[in-house]
Design a protein around this motif. Structure first.
Motif, PDB file in Angstrom:
ATOM      1  N   ILE A  77      14.135  -6.353   7.409  1.00 60.26           N
ATOM      2  CA  ILE A  77      15.017  -5.919   8.492  1.00 60.26           C
ATOM      3  C   ILE A  77      16.267  -5.213   7.935  1.00 60.26           C
ATOM      4  O   ILE A  77      16.981  -4.528   8.671  1.00 60.26           O
ATOM      5  CB  ILE A  77      15.389  -7.111   9.396  1.00 60.26           C
ATOM      6  N   LEU A  78      16.494  -5.352   6.645  1.00 60.82           N
ATOM      7  CA  LEU A  78      17.573  -4.587   6.001  1.00 60.82           C
ATOM      8  C   LEU A  78      17.144  -3.178   5.621  1.00 60.82           C
ATOM      9  O   LEU A  78      17.987  -2.353   5.250  1.00 60.82           O
ATOM     10  CB  LEU A  78      18.049  -5.307   4.736  1.00 60.82           C
ATOM     11  N   ASP A  79      15.845  -2.889   5.687  1.00 59.39           N
ATOM     12  CA  ASP A  79      15.320  -1.608   5.205  1.00 59.39           C
ATOM     13  C   ASP A  79      14.933  -0.719   6.379  1.00 59.39           C
ATOM     14  O   ASP A  79      13.844  -0.829   6.932  1.00 59.39           O
ATOM     15  CB  ASP A  79      14.105  -1.863   4.305  1.00 59.39           C
ATOM     16  N   ALA A  80      15.835   0.175   6.746  1.00 63.55           N
ATOM     17  CA  ALA A  80      15.619   1.029   7.916  1.00 63.55           C
ATOM     18  C   ALA A  80      14.523   2.064   7.703  1.00 63.55           C
ATOM     19  O   ALA A  80      14.107   2.723   8.656  1.00 63.55           O
ATOM     20  CB  ALA A  80      16.919   1.730   8.298  1.00 63.55           C
ATOM     21  N   SER A  81      14.032   2.219   6.457  1.00 59.95           N
ATOM     22  CA  SER A  81      12.978   3.195   6.206  1.00 59.95           C
ATOM     23  C   SER A  81      11.597   2.668   6.551  1.00 59.95           C
ATOM     24  O   SER A  81      10.647   3.445   6.665  1.00 59.95           O
ATOM     25  CB  SER A  81      12.988   3.622   4.731  1.00 59.95           C
ATOM     26  N   LEU A  82      11.464   1.360   6.721  1.00 57.98           N
ATOM     27  CA  LEU A  82      10.160   0.789   7.022  1.00 57.98           C
ATOM     28  C   LEU A  82       9.773   1.081   8.474  1.00 57.98           C
ATOM     29  O   LEU A  82      10.642   1.216   9.348  1.00 57.98           O
ATOM     30  CB  LEU A  82      10.160  -0.719   6.758  1.00 57.98           C
TER      31      LEU A  82
END
Length: 699
Positions: A584-589
């Motif tokens: 949820i910290l990785d907006a690229s996923l």
């Protein structure tokens, strides 16, 4: 039979990777298991980094070695489950104009045939699509949708051949049986035909696997010529297409987990720019049906504080929120789940007291009646069908002891016609089983429903093992429906139970909101309370429970294994969302931006970060005894990426202080749903159930 691990388990290399947010530092030793080339892996699994592939293959080999003593049991379970399936089964034909459409299986086949025949006839079958032929030579094959045109001349069909949920739409000429040259790649499964069947709307999936654009494809043209109809600017929203039951309007829906916005396109003039119904407002959801004779829309919404939803009407020419007027007012405690409008009747599915019912409303005078059943726990679903000018609808009923029954229902006379009863070829007598609905008391005093089934003749003295299933996210309710597979456990003395925990909508919309964001831990403590209650009441005992969940339910499995490891003998976590904080910290996923409304945004909010960090299963693995754990994932899964279970298992194996077994299996040829063929899927279930039987020493 007792499950014992092989001598040497794989050990993932530690490659510390630092991370810092809000001034809080973290070290992830196994972040390297995420291939930086993951987007390409979704499309072509062969490009997976060789070190990662080597590790995953070693884990798969270890798991097969560990389960080797269960080979005979797995085969027996598979044959039992297969024996409960009518291999040449078919659906009840659904009429549409001159034809009736249905699916059927051929004995021994993995995939369905999509068929039609003349309406009200028993002969004259035409095979629209044989999915078995299309799947030949494919390690993975899944049909997304088969949707015939209003003219009945064409069928649009979509398929995913990697498990990564990138579907390609093809068009089949139903007169010749041949596909046209049209090919539309990288789509979501569904399409929406215009009124004449000359074009259709579809949703394109981008490189981050986000459905953000709607295009119109004209039959007989290249997809490069397709017209952009709608583009969503907010990456946190999903876009989909559909059609009202009346067939008059094409629907473009944009939504996240708590907000929606709808645009309409006339089906007879599909080149018309889409018309906004009501602008999005955070926390307001709505969808609509078309009441054509009265020139209005019927809108299901939670606007104006209607937590359990209400139904409003609005003029067809002015559908904005300022014109919404109540038809079915909000009734706290009665959650409206779905609705469909026919020419003369409006039908809604709702849940009251945790149980579903169907309510039929005659549009001419507002007279209502309901369809409900008497069992303690059951499942009820309604199907809209293809037709609008009809007074006949279809619904399906089942319970944990009663196989599915499909009825045609006359909306005016209330006559029910049983069209199909699920056959169990190997035999099934509901009288041999008991289904119950009991309630556990949660830590804060809430009552948590539990649906369960067991054989009538077992002793409820705490000696029975239990498989306890849970999900508890996104407002998804787990039905108390009939399952032919779970009978393989129940017939061996298991109690099979479903915990209807917060995060679902079993007790209304508030049941959902009290199990999300900063209240997410209620989901986990509810599940633990359910397990404790089952033990207290003698259905099982502490340490004799196998917990089972998948996807967000796999996150639940990870959380409860950290919080109450001694309650469970085993944990089965399928495609488990266990690396919550990092994902949820990785907006690229692919799915991260839409997830912030479900879990919170730890990038912007320190409070959300700290709360998520306090329960994220991967981050909370600690040195302690753990139950036996079996984690399963899919290499091309865009929803829960393969590295989540891989990292979790690596960390668990390092932290475990007892002799329990930790297993990981990554399906190298599939994604989120596992194997695509119906029998291959049964083999996966048999493997999981063999694990459950072995760890409880009931194999």
């Amino acid at each position: 039979m007792k499950l014992t691990p092989p001598a040497a388990a794989p050990r993932a290399e530690k490659r510390p990777q630092p991370d810092e947010h809000h001034g809080i530092a973290r070290i992830d030793n196994y972040a390297w298991l995420r291939d930086e080339n993951w987007r390409e892996v979704m499309r072509d699994p062969e490009v997976l980094d060789k070190d990662i592939r080597s590790y995953l293959e070693a884990e798969n080999a270890y798991t097969e070695k560990a389960l080797e003593p269960l080979a005979e049991l797995r085969e027996k379970l598979f044959k039992e489950m297969k024996g409960r399936i009518k291999e040449d089964d078919s659906s009840v034909p659904s009429p549409d104009g001159p034809f009736a459409y249905y699916t059927r299986f051929v004995e021994g086949a993995q995939h369905p045939l999509f068929c039609r025949r003349p309406r009200d006839a028993e002969t004259g079958e035409q095979i629209v699509l044989d999915a078995n032929k299309e799947a030949e030579g494919e390690a993975y094959f899944r049909i997304g949708d088969v949707d015939h045109s209003p003219s009945h001349r064409l069928a649009a069909w979509s398929a995913d051949r990697k498990g990564s949920e990138y579907f390609t739409v093809r068009l089949r000429d139903l007169e010749t049986g041949e596909d046209l040259d049209d090919e539309v790649p990288d789509t979501s499964p569904g399409i929406a035909w215009d009124a004449e069947g000359r074009s259709f709307l579809y949703t394109q999936v981008d490189d981050e696997h986000r459905p953000l654009k709607v295009f119109r494809h004209v039959v007989g043209t290249s997809h490069s010529e397709d017209t952009l109809v709608y583009a969503e600017k907010d990456e946190g929203f999903f876009v989909g297409v559909g059609k009202t039951q009346s067939g008059k309007w094409l629907v473009i829906s944009s939504h996240d987990h708590q907000t929606s916005e709808i645009y309409l396109v006339p089906a007879d003039t599909p080149e018309t720019p889409p018309k906004l119904v009501a602008p999005r407002e955070d926390g307001v959801e709505y969808d609509l049906e078309h009441d054509a004779p009265r020139n209005r829309f019927l809108i299901l919404t939670n606007a104006e504080g209607a937590e359990d939803f209400r139904i409003a009407e609005a003029p067809e020419g002015a559908p904005g929120r300022e014109n919404w007027r109540d038809v079915i007012p909000h009734r706290p405690g009665t959650l409206i789940l779905n609705h469909v409008a026919y020419r003369d009747h409006h039908v809604r599915l709702e849940r009251q007291g945790g149980l579903p019912r169907i309510v039929v409303r005659r549009l001419a005078d507002g007279a209502e009646h309901e369809i409900a059943f008497d069992e303690e726990a059951y499942d009820l679903n309604m199907g809209a069908g293809y037709e609008y000018e009809t007074r006949r609808m279809r619904f399906a009923y089942s319970s944990m002891t009663t196989p599915a029954e499909v009825y045609d229902y006359d909306l005016e006379t209330r006559e029910r016609q049983l069209r199909k009863r699920q056959e169990v070829p190997s035999g099934h007598d509901p009288a041999d089983y008991v289904t119950r609905r009991i309630f556990a008391t949660a830590a804060d005093g809430e009552t948590v429903p539990i649906s369960l089934v067991h054989r009538k003749n077992i002793a409820l003295d705490g000696t029975a093992p239990c498989l306890l299933y849970g999900y508890g996210s996104y407002g998804i309710s787990i039905p108390a429906s009939f399952s032919t597979t779970c009978l393989s456990l129940v017939d061996r003395g298991f109690v099979y139970a479903i915990a209807h925990i917060r995060g679902g909508k079993e007790k209304g919309y508030g049941w959902y909101t009290s199990g999300k964001r900063l209240k997410k831990k209620n989901t986990f403590t509810d599940f633990i309370a359910a397990g404790e209650h089952l033990a207290k009441e003698g259905f099982t005992s502490r340490g004799n429970i196998v917990a089972h969940g998948g996807s967000a339910g796999g996150m639940l499995m990870g959380a409860v294994s950290n919080m109450a490891p001694d309650l469970f003998k085993g944990i089965v976590a399928e495609v488990p969302f266990v690396d919550v904080l990092a994902t949820i910290l990785d907006a690229s996923l692919p799915l991260t931006p839409p997830e912030w409304n479900e879990w919170g945004n730890p990038i912007e909010s320190r409070e959300a970060y700290e709360y998520m960090a306090s329960y994220s299963p991967y981050d909370n693995v600690t040195r302690q005894p753990y139950p036996h754990i079996f984690a399963l994932g899919g290499l091309t899964d865009p929803r829960v990426t393969y590295w989540e279970p891989a990292k979790w298992v690596a960390k668990l194996r390092e932290a475990r202080t007892n002799d329990g077994i930790t297993l990981l299996h990554i399906n190298m040829d599939a994604g989120h749903g596992g194997a695509s063929g119906r029998f291959e899927r049964l083999k996966e279930v048999a493997r999981v159930y063999a694990f459950a039987l072995a760890v409880t020493e009931h194999a």
